[in-house]
Design a protein around this motif. Sequence first.
Motif, PDB file in Angstrom:
ATOM      1  N   LYS A   7       7.234  12.123  -3.079  1.00 58.13           N
ATOM      2  CA  LYS A   7       6.706  12.522  -4.386  1.00 58.13           C
ATOM      3  C   LYS A   7       5.399  11.802  -4.732  1.00 58.13           C
ATOM      4  N   HIS A   8       5.045  10.783  -3.985  1.00 61.12           N
ATOM      5  CA  HIS A   8       3.839   9.975  -4.217  1.00 61.12           C
ATOM      6  C   HIS A   8       3.820   9.438  -5.657  1.00 61.12           C
ATOM      7  N   GLU A   9       4.925   8.821  -6.057  1.00 60.29           N
ATOM      8  CA  GLU A   9       5.057   8.270  -7.400  1.00 60.29           C
ATOM      9  C   GLU A   9       4.384   6.906  -7.493  1.00 60.29           C
ATOM     10  N   ASN A  10       3.996   6.537  -8.707  1.00 66.58           N
ATOM     11  CA  ASN A  10       3.455   5.209  -8.949  1.00 66.58           C
ATOM     12  C   ASN A  10       4.592   4.202  -9.016  1.00 66.58           C
ATOM     13  N   CYS A  11       4.344   3.001  -8.519  1.00 70.46           N
ATOM     14  CA  CYS A  11       5.298   1.906  -8.602  1.00 70.46           C
ATOM     15  C   CYS A  11       4.689   0.811  -9.471  1.00 70.46           C
ATOM     16  N   TYR A  12       5.522   0.042 -10.125  1.00 68.01           N
ATOM     17  CA  TYR A  12       5.046  -1.051 -10.966  1.00 68.01           C
ATOM     18  C   TYR A  12       4.591  -2.237 -10.123  1.00 68.01           C
ATOM     19  N   GLY A  13       5.381  -2.597  -9.131  1.00 69.05           N
ATOM     20  CA  GLY A  13       5.060  -3.763  -8.321  1.00 69.05           C
ATOM     21  C   GLY A  13       5.804  -3.728  -7.007  1.00 69.05           C
ATOM     22  N   LEU A  14       5.444  -4.681  -6.157  1.00 67.32           N
ATOM     23  CA  LEU A  14       6.016  -4.747  -4.824  1.00 67.32           C
ATOM     24  C   LEU A  14       5.897  -6.177  -4.327  1.00 67.32           C
ATOM     25  N   SER A  15       6.945  -6.671  -3.706  1.00 69.61           N
ATOM     26  CA  SER A  15       6.939  -7.990  -3.098  1.00 69.61           C
ATOM     27  C   SER A  15       7.171  -7.809  -1.608  1.00 69.61           C
TER      28      SER A  15
ATOM     29  N   ASP B  72       5.531  -8.155 -17.180  1.00 67.22           N
ATOM     30  CA  ASP B  72       6.922  -7.942 -16.760  1.00 67.22           C
ATOM     31  C   ASP B  72       7.009  -7.775 -15.243  1.00 67.22           C
ATOM     32  N   THR B  73       6.115  -6.961 -14.717  1.00 66.33           N
ATOM     33  CA  THR B  73       6.116  -6.688 -13.273  1.00 66.33           C
ATOM     34  C   THR B  73       5.804  -7.944 -12.475  1.00 66.33           C
ATOM     35  N   LEU B  74       4.827  -8.718 -12.929  1.00 65.81           N
ATOM     36  CA  LEU B  74       4.464  -9.954 -12.248  1.00 65.81           C
ATOM     37  C   LEU B  74       5.660 -10.899 -12.161  1.00 65.81           C
ATOM     38  N   ILE B  75       6.314 -11.136 -13.280  1.00 63.22           N
ATOM     39  CA  ILE B  75       7.471 -12.041 -13.293  1.00 63.22           C
ATOM     40  C   ILE B  75       8.594 -11.474 -12.428  1.00 63.22           C
ATOM     41  N   HIS B  76       8.834 -10.182 -12.505  1.00 64.68           N
ATOM     42  CA  HIS B  76       9.861  -9.532 -11.694  1.00 64.68           C
ATOM     43  C   HIS B  76       9.604  -9.751 -10.202  1.00 64.68           C
ATOM     44  N   GLU B  77       8.379  -9.497  -9.765  1.00 70.81           N
ATOM     45  CA  GLU B  77       8.058  -9.636  -8.336  1.00 70.81           C
ATOM     46  C   GLU B  77       8.057 -11.095  -7.894  1.00 70.81           C
ATOM     47  N   LEU B  78       7.675 -12.011  -8.761  1.00 78.00           N
ATOM     48  CA  LEU B  78       7.741 -13.437  -8.425  1.00 78.00           C
ATOM     49  C   LEU B  78       9.197 -13.890  -8.291  1.00 78.00           C
TER      50      LEU B  78
ATOM     51  N   HIS C 289      -1.785  -2.841 -12.227  1.00 71.45           N
ATOM     52  CA  HIS C 289      -2.247  -3.241 -13.554  1.00 71.45           C
ATOM     53  C   HIS C 289      -2.242  -2.097 -14.563  1.00 71.45           C
ATOM     54  N   ARG C 290      -2.068  -0.874 -14.116  1.00 73.36           N
ATOM     55  CA  ARG C 290      -2.046   0.275 -15.022  1.00 73.36           C
ATOM     56  C   ARG C 290      -0.719   0.374 -15.765  1.00 73.36           C
ATOM     57  N   LEU C 291       0.270  -0.377 -15.317  1.00 75.95           N
ATOM     58  CA  LEU C 291       1.597  -0.297 -15.898  1.00 75.95           C
ATOM     59  C   LEU C 291       1.915  -1.629 -16.590  1.00 75.95           C
ATOM     60  N   SER C 292       3.125  -2.036 -16.672  1.00 74.22           N
ATOM     61  CA  SER C 292       3.545  -3.236 -17.397  1.00 74.22           C
ATOM     62  C   SER C 292       3.279  -4.491 -16.565  1.00 74.22           C
ATOM     63  N   THR C 293       2.124  -5.078 -16.727  1.00 79.36           N
ATOM     64  CA  THR C 293       1.655  -6.139 -15.828  1.00 79.36           C
ATOM     65  C   THR C 293       2.491  -7.410 -15.888  1.00 79.36           C
TER      66      THR C 293
ATOM     67  N   LYS D 235      -0.848 -17.784 -21.780  1.00 79.32           N
ATOM     68  CA  LYS D 235      -1.027 -18.719 -20.651  1.00 79.32           C
ATOM     69  C   LYS D 235      -0.815 -17.996 -19.327  1.00 79.32           C
ATOM     70  N   TRP D 236       0.228 -17.192 -19.253  1.00 81.11           N
ATOM     71  CA  TRP D 236       0.522 -16.429 -18.039  1.00 81.11           C
ATOM     72  C   TRP D 236      -0.584 -15.423 -17.744  1.00 81.11           C
ATOM     73  N   TRP D 237      -1.027 -14.731 -18.776  1.00 77.42           N
ATOM     74  CA  TRP D 237      -2.079 -13.728 -18.603  1.00 77.42           C
ATOM     75  C   TRP D 237      -3.360 -14.374 -18.067  1.00 77.42           C
ATOM     76  N   LYS D 238      -3.702 -15.534 -18.613  1.00 75.48           N
ATOM     77  CA  LYS D 238      -4.897 -16.259 -18.174  1.00 75.48           C
ATOM     78  C   LYS D 238      -4.748 -16.692 -16.706  1.00 75.48           C
ATOM     79  N   ALA D 239      -3.591 -17.225 -16.354  1.00 79.32           N
ATOM     80  CA  ALA D 239      -3.347 -17.667 -14.970  1.00 79.32           C
ATOM     81  C   ALA D 239      -3.380 -16.476 -14.016  1.00 79.32           C
ATOM     82  N   TYR D 240      -2.770 -15.379 -14.429  1.00 76.32           N
ATOM     83  CA  TYR D 240      -2.769 -14.174 -13.595  1.00 76.32           C
ATOM     84  C   TYR D 240      -4.199 -13.710 -13.329  1.00 76.32           C
TER      85      TYR D 240
END
Length: 124
Positions: free
Chosen positions: A40-48, A63-69, A57-61, A100-105
Amino acid sequence: MTKPKKPVKLPRKIMLEEVYKELQRGGVYECRIRDTKSGKHENCYGLSLGQKVFVDHRLSTLDTLIHELCHRLEPSWSEAVVCLATKRLIFKMSEKEKAKWWKAYNRLKVTLSKAVEVTQEEDE
């Protein structure tokens, strides 16, 4: 009739500071992510993938960052456990911590111009 699902429990309590240290290790990439395995060539939020974390970055940045970490910190955890840990961590964050997280990211991320394709082999 289906059986009710058991409540998801964390194998251990994961701390926000621990996940922040994981962010400081780097290996964070910002790019478009496409799931091609479904056809379906769907968009994904993140991947580890191993030590690399990809965030769309087009989606929930944040949340996705913490999830993948969390996936990178605890690769044996199921998706349900990682989702629960992420929700708990995000809920506890103050606006100051989020900034703080946004700045570090933004300081650590490497921006890729080419989309990352998720294939069946990478997902398993």
